[in-house]
Design an enzyme around this catalytic site. Sequence first.
Site, PDB file in Angstrom:
ATOM      1  N   LEU A   1      32.385 -20.930  61.024  1.00 22.85           N
ATOM      2  CA  LEU A   1      33.526 -21.443  61.772  1.00 22.85           C
ATOM      3  C   LEU A   1      32.936 -22.162  62.968  1.00 22.85           C
ATOM      4  CD1 LEU A   1      36.595 -21.627  62.287  1.00 22.85           C
ATOM      5  CD2 LEU A   1      36.418 -19.466  63.542  1.00 22.85           C
TER       6      LEU A   1
ATOM      7  N   SER B   1      41.760 -12.673  74.491  1.00 20.94           N
ATOM      8  CA  SER B   1      42.614 -11.496  74.374  1.00 20.94           C
ATOM      9  C   SER B   1      42.366 -10.555  75.543  1.00 20.94           C
ATOM     10  CB  SER B   1      42.331 -10.781  73.046  1.00 20.94           C
ATOM     11  OG  SER B   1      42.850  -9.475  73.029  1.00 20.94           O
TER      12      SER B   1
ATOM     13  N   ASP C   1      24.408 -21.772  70.366  1.00 23.22           N
ATOM     14  CA  ASP C   1      23.864 -20.508  70.847  1.00 23.22           C
ATOM     15  C   ASP C   1      23.011 -19.833  69.775  1.00 23.22           C
ATOM     16  OD1 ASP C   1      26.158 -20.172  69.339  1.00 23.22           O
ATOM     17  OD2 ASP C   1      26.861 -18.416  70.419  1.00 23.22           O
TER      18      ASP C   1
ATOM     19  N   CYS D   1      31.744 -16.424  62.501  1.00 24.51           N
ATOM     20  CA  CYS D   1      31.292 -16.676  61.146  1.00 24.51           C
ATOM     21  C   CYS D   1      31.326 -15.404  60.321  1.00 24.51           C
ATOM     22  CB  CYS D   1      29.859 -17.218  61.170  1.00 24.51           C
ATOM     23  SG  CYS D   1      29.629 -18.624  62.290  1.00 24.51           S
TER      24      CYS D   1
ATOM     25  N   GLY E   1      29.167 -14.624  65.965  1.00 26.30           N
ATOM     26  CA  GLY E   1      29.535 -14.277  67.334  1.00 26.30           C
ATOM     27  C   GLY E   1      29.429 -15.450  68.291  1.00 26.30           C
ATOM     28  N   GLU E   2      29.426 -15.128  69.567  1.00 25.49           N
ATOM     29  CA  GLU E   2      29.279 -16.125  70.629  1.00 25.49           C
ATOM     30  C   GLU E   2      28.452 -15.508  71.758  1.00 25.49           C
ATOM     31  OE1 GLU E   2      30.134 -19.177  70.521  1.00 25.49           O
ATOM     32  OE2 GLU E   2      31.592 -19.242  68.885  1.00 25.49           O
TER      33      GLU E   2
END
Length: 640
Positions: free
Chosen positions: A55, A374, A105, A2, A81-82
Site C-alpha cells: 500500500l 486514530s 522509510d 503492507c 508499517g511506518e
Amino acid sequence: MCGIAGFLELQRRPGTQELEAIAVAMAARLSHRGPDASGAFVDPDAGLGLGHTRLSIVDLSSAGAQPMVSASGRYVITYNGEIYSAAEIRPELEALGHRFRGHSDTEVIAEAVDEWGVPKTVKRLIGMFAFAIWDRKDRRLTLARDRLGIKPLYLGRQNGRIAFASELKAFEALPGWKGELNEDALASYLRLAYVPSPHSIYRGIDKLAPGHIATIDEAGKIETIAYWRLADVAREGHASPLDIGDAEATDMLEALLGDAVKRRLVADVPLGAFLSGGIDSSTVAAMMRTNSTAPVRTYSIGFGEAGYDEAPHARTVAKHLGTEHTELYVSPREAEAVIPELPTIYDEPFADSSQVPTYLLSKLTRQHVTVALSGDGGDELFAGYTRHRFARALAVLPQSIGRGLACGLGGAGPALWDRLFSLVPAGRRPTLAGDKILKAAAMLKEGGAGAYRSLVSAWDEPERVTRKGRELKGAIFDPAIEAALPDGLERMQYLDTLTYLPDDILTKVDRASMAVALEVRVPILDHRIVELSWRLPSRFKMRRGKGKWLLRQVLYRHVPPALVERPKSGFAIPIGSWLRGPLKPWAEELLSERRLAEGGLLEPAPIIARWREHLAGKRNWHAPLWTVLMFQAWRESRGI
C-alpha cells in the site's frame, strides 16, 4: 502499510520457481493490505522465500518497492508499517557513506540494519512496524515487531518449514498446510473475546510478542529477545517519577502529542482522522489542526439507537475545529451485511462487537483518504475506562465492606439498575448501566488480581463452555504482577496495555482498516508518550473520579469542555437489542443445539441457557453470546 509473508525450508531445497510461487501465493492472500503492488524474493540455496504486497504511502515510485535489497546487497527486507523518525536517521546514515535510491522509510531500515544491526536499529525507530530481514552473508532471518504491537506478525513451524505472515490467511497458501485447532486457545478466547498472545487459534502458530526480535538460523533454531518491555517501562517510571505541577505537565504532554501527530502527517497520499467526539479522537484532531497547513478531514459514523449515537458529538467538535467532516449513519441491515465477512477479515475468532462499526468507519474513510489518524491508546495510558474508576474506588474500601457491597449491588439485578438509571438525564446516563453495575459487583467480590480478570471476562468459567480446551494461564493470572503493582489502578492500566490493547483494540483496528486498504496511525501510542505516562503520578490520570485528567487539560486548550464532556460509551453497536431483533434468525440458527454440538468442541447447555435468558430480557448476555457466535461463524467458514 503492507502485507508481509515468507518462509524458510528446513528439510528440502525447492527450486527457484517453486520458492517464488509459494512466496507469491502467500503474499496474494494479503493483497487487501497492499493493493498497489507486490513482489517476491527467493534464495534457493537457503530455501528462503519472502513476499510482499504494497500500500503505497511514502515514495510512491518503484524505488520504494519490496522486498528491498540494501545497497550493499547483504540484506533483504519485507516490511509493514511506518517509521516516523526516518528523516532524522537518514542524514546520519548518509554521513556514514550510505547512498539512497529513493525516500522510503523501508530503505532507511535496510541501511540502518546494514550499519548497526537489527537490535540497535529498532531501538532508534519511532513508529509502528513488523518486518523480516534476511542476512545473505550469515544466513539468518530476523523478525521484529513494534513496541506496542500495533502491527501484527505471526510465526510458526509446520511441514518442515518455518513461516511468518501479517495474517493467518497467508499460511493457507503453504503446500500441505493444515490448520489444527488449538482447543486451549479456544477456552481462553471464550473468556477474553480474543485469542491472547503469544498464541493463535492454530497449534504451532504464535504471535511474535510486541517489542521482540526473533532470529532464525538455517537449521531452524529460533532465538527471541526483548528490546522493549512494558514491565521495564513501569519499573523505571516508578523509579524516576516526575515531580512537576499541573501546568508544566500539560505543556509537556501537549508538546509530545503535537510532535507525535506532526510526524504522522507525513504522507504522499491524502490523510484524515477518525472522530467520535470523545476525548482521545478530539485531542488527535485538535493536534492535527494545529500542526497541519492543509485542511483536516474527519470521519465518523452514527446509529439511530439512543445511547450509541456519537455522530452529533463528533459533528460539534468538527465544527469547532473547522475540519472537513463526513459522517455516515448505519442501519442494522448495513451492520448485518458485514457479519459474514468477519471470519475472513479476522482469520481467527474475534468477538469485540465494535469490530463492525470499526470496519464500516474504515470503509467510509477509505473512500476519501488512504491514511487516517486514530485516538486509540488514551484509555490505557491515562485511565479512561470505567473499570479504572472502579479500581480507584475499590482501593479505598476495606475488603470486607467491598464484598458486602458486592452482594447488595449484584442482588438487585440488571433490569432494576437499568430502570433506576433511566431517571438520570440522557446526556449523563451510561450505556448498559445494569451490566456495568454487575461487573462492578463481581470486581468487588473478587478483589486483588482477580478483579481485573472478572471485569474482562465474557465467560467467567470458559472450561464449562468448551469440551476439550484448558484455559491458558497468561498475564491476567500472574501473581507477580500484583506484587509488582500493588496499586489497583496502575495494575489495570498495565494489564490493559499488555493484553487488551494489542490483542483486542489494535487487532480490531488493523484488520478492519487493512481489509479496505486504509492505513491507521495511532499517535497517542508513540512509545515516548507511553514512557511519559508511566512517569506521571496517578493524580495526572484520575482526579475526583474522572479519568484522563491530563489528556483533558491538553484538549481544553483547543476545545471547550462542554463539547466533549459526557459519559463514556465506547465505540459500540446495540448488539444486545439487535440479537433480539434483526440478528435473531442468524443467531438462533448458529446457537441451535445441533450446530453447537458439531465438532464436539462446545458444551451447548450453558450457551443455550444464556441465549434464552437474553431473548427473554432477563439479562443482557450479548458479550458471551457474541464470542460463541463469532467462533461458530469462523469454525463453519473453515470447515472445522
